[in-house]
Design a protein around this motif. Structure first.
Motif, PDB file in Angstrom:
ATOM      1  N   ASN A  80       0.852  -1.190   0.000  1.00 14.30           N
ATOM      2  CA  ASN A  80       0.000   0.000   0.000  1.00 14.30           C
ATOM      3  C   ASN A  80       0.889   1.240   0.000  1.00 14.30           C
ATOM      4  N   ARG A 125      -9.060   9.586   0.943  1.00 15.26           N
ATOM      5  CA  ARG A 125      -8.369   8.688   0.011  1.00 15.26           C
ATOM      6  C   ARG A 125      -9.202   8.464  -1.236  1.00 15.26           C
ATOM      7  N   THR A 126     -10.519   8.335  -1.066  1.00 14.60           N
ATOM      8  CA  THR A 126     -11.396   8.137  -2.221  1.00 14.60           C
ATOM      9  C   THR A 126     -11.352   9.342  -3.153  1.00 14.60           C
ATOM     10  N   ASN A 129      -7.917   9.327  -4.915  1.00  9.90           N
ATOM     11  CA  ASN A 129      -7.861   8.259  -5.920  1.00  9.90           C
ATOM     12  C   ASN A 129      -8.695   8.612  -7.141  1.00  9.90           C
ATOM     13  N   SER A 130      -9.856   9.234  -6.905  1.00 10.47           N
ATOM     14  CA  SER A 130     -10.696   9.639  -8.026  1.00 10.47           C
ATOM     15  C   SER A 130      -9.999  10.692  -8.877  1.00 10.47           C
ATOM     16  N   ARG A 133      -7.315   8.984 -10.915  1.00 12.31           N
ATOM     17  CA  ARG A 133      -7.883   8.205 -12.003  1.00 12.31           C
ATOM     18  C   ARG A 133      -8.426   9.098 -13.115  1.00 12.31           C
ATOM     19  N   GLU A 231     -15.501   5.217  -8.531  1.00  5.80           N
ATOM     20  CA  GLU A 231     -14.678   4.826  -7.390  1.00  5.80           C
ATOM     21  C   GLU A 231     -15.560   4.368  -6.228  1.00  5.80           C
TER      22      GLU A 231
END
Length: 269
Positions: A80, A125-126, A129-130, A133, A231
């Motif tokens: 991670n 974090r979401t 990450n989005s 991406r 996500e």
């Protein structure tokens, strides 16, 4: 207490909301101490801040150790990226570099401890990450925006350079001026100045604003929102899989198997 009990206790502590809130509070306190160091404060207060910084570093070390022990597969802990980041920040913070040539790096590392908020809070974090991406799709939007900027900057430098060389002297300065226009920073002053020579130059500004500030901005927002929804859907699917709840794909597979079974029975009869 055996190893299994220690791991179980670490997992309960790691998943405890109160412990998570405590770590978040410590991260906020660390950020406040970083800000406090930028002011002129008495030596006695500075000494207290240094001791608080040491205590915060030790708490972070304890939290990393708890997360490592709670991980069932220790080898996957460092797979991670956030775990690697947190560990590096904490380990470097433990190195006494305040009175050495590496003091600047030590202060920078302590500043980055604020980013640990992202690794602690899943929602952050979401979001990150989005955004990561969405970067490939955003790249094409930014490329198209650069093309629009370049075309309008070339037109502006051609027609408006003699009006105000400080704003339209060449294409690079024109692009900076257009960025000012796109962000609505006194853009009407720029427009009225050129309208004194070219009364219809308002068309130039309005079309540029509609293309960049409105159209492209909405495109960027739409891409980020779509990726964020994907996500969230992926996380829900992973959570359902971890909980043993059948996903939509599982149900579709079972339906196909039932259809195949019914068809085979009909053919055999």
């Amino acid at each position: 207490m055996n190893i299994q009990q220690i791991q179980s206790a670490s997992q309960r502590l790691r998943d405890n909301k109160a412990f998570e809130l405590f770590v978040v509070t410590i991260i906020i306190l660390s950020a406040l101490l970083i800000g406090a160091k930028t002011y002129h404060i008495p030596p006695s207060v500075m000494s207290m801040i240094k001791w608080l910084d040491v205590a915060i570093t030790l708490i972070f070390l304890f939290e990393i150790v708890v997360r490592f022990i709670a991980e069932p597969n220790k080898k996957r802990f460092f797979h991670n990226g956030w775990n690697v980041f947190d560990t590096l920040v904490v380990v470097i913070s433990l190195i006494p570099v305040d009175d050495t040539e590496m003091a600047l790096i030590g202060r920078l590392v302590r500043i980055f401890r604020v980013l640990r908020m992202i690794s602690i809070i899943p929602e952050l974090r979401t979001l990150l990450n989005s955004l990561l991406r969405a970067l490939p799709q955003l790249g094409y939007v930014l490329l198209l925006m650069f093309i629009i900027f370049y075309i309008y900057a070339a037109v502006g430098a051609t027609f408006f350079a003699h009006i105000n060389p400080d704003l339209w002297g060449d294409i690079s300065i024109s692009m900076l001026t257009l960025f000012r226009v796109m962000t609505f920073e006194d853009w009407t002053d720029v427009m009225y100045e050129t309208m004194g020579t070219y009364p219809l130059s308002w068309i130039y500004y309005l079309t540029f604003i509609f293309l960049t500030a409105f159209a492209f901005l909405n495109m960027v927002i739409g891409i980020v929102v779509n990726v964020l929804e994907d996500e969230h859907a992926r996380e829900r699917a992973e959570q359902e899989e971890a909980d043993g709840t059948p996903t939509l794909e599982d149900l579709q597979q079972e339906i196909r198997e039932l259809k195949a079974l019914i068809q085979s029975q009909q053919r055999s009869s």
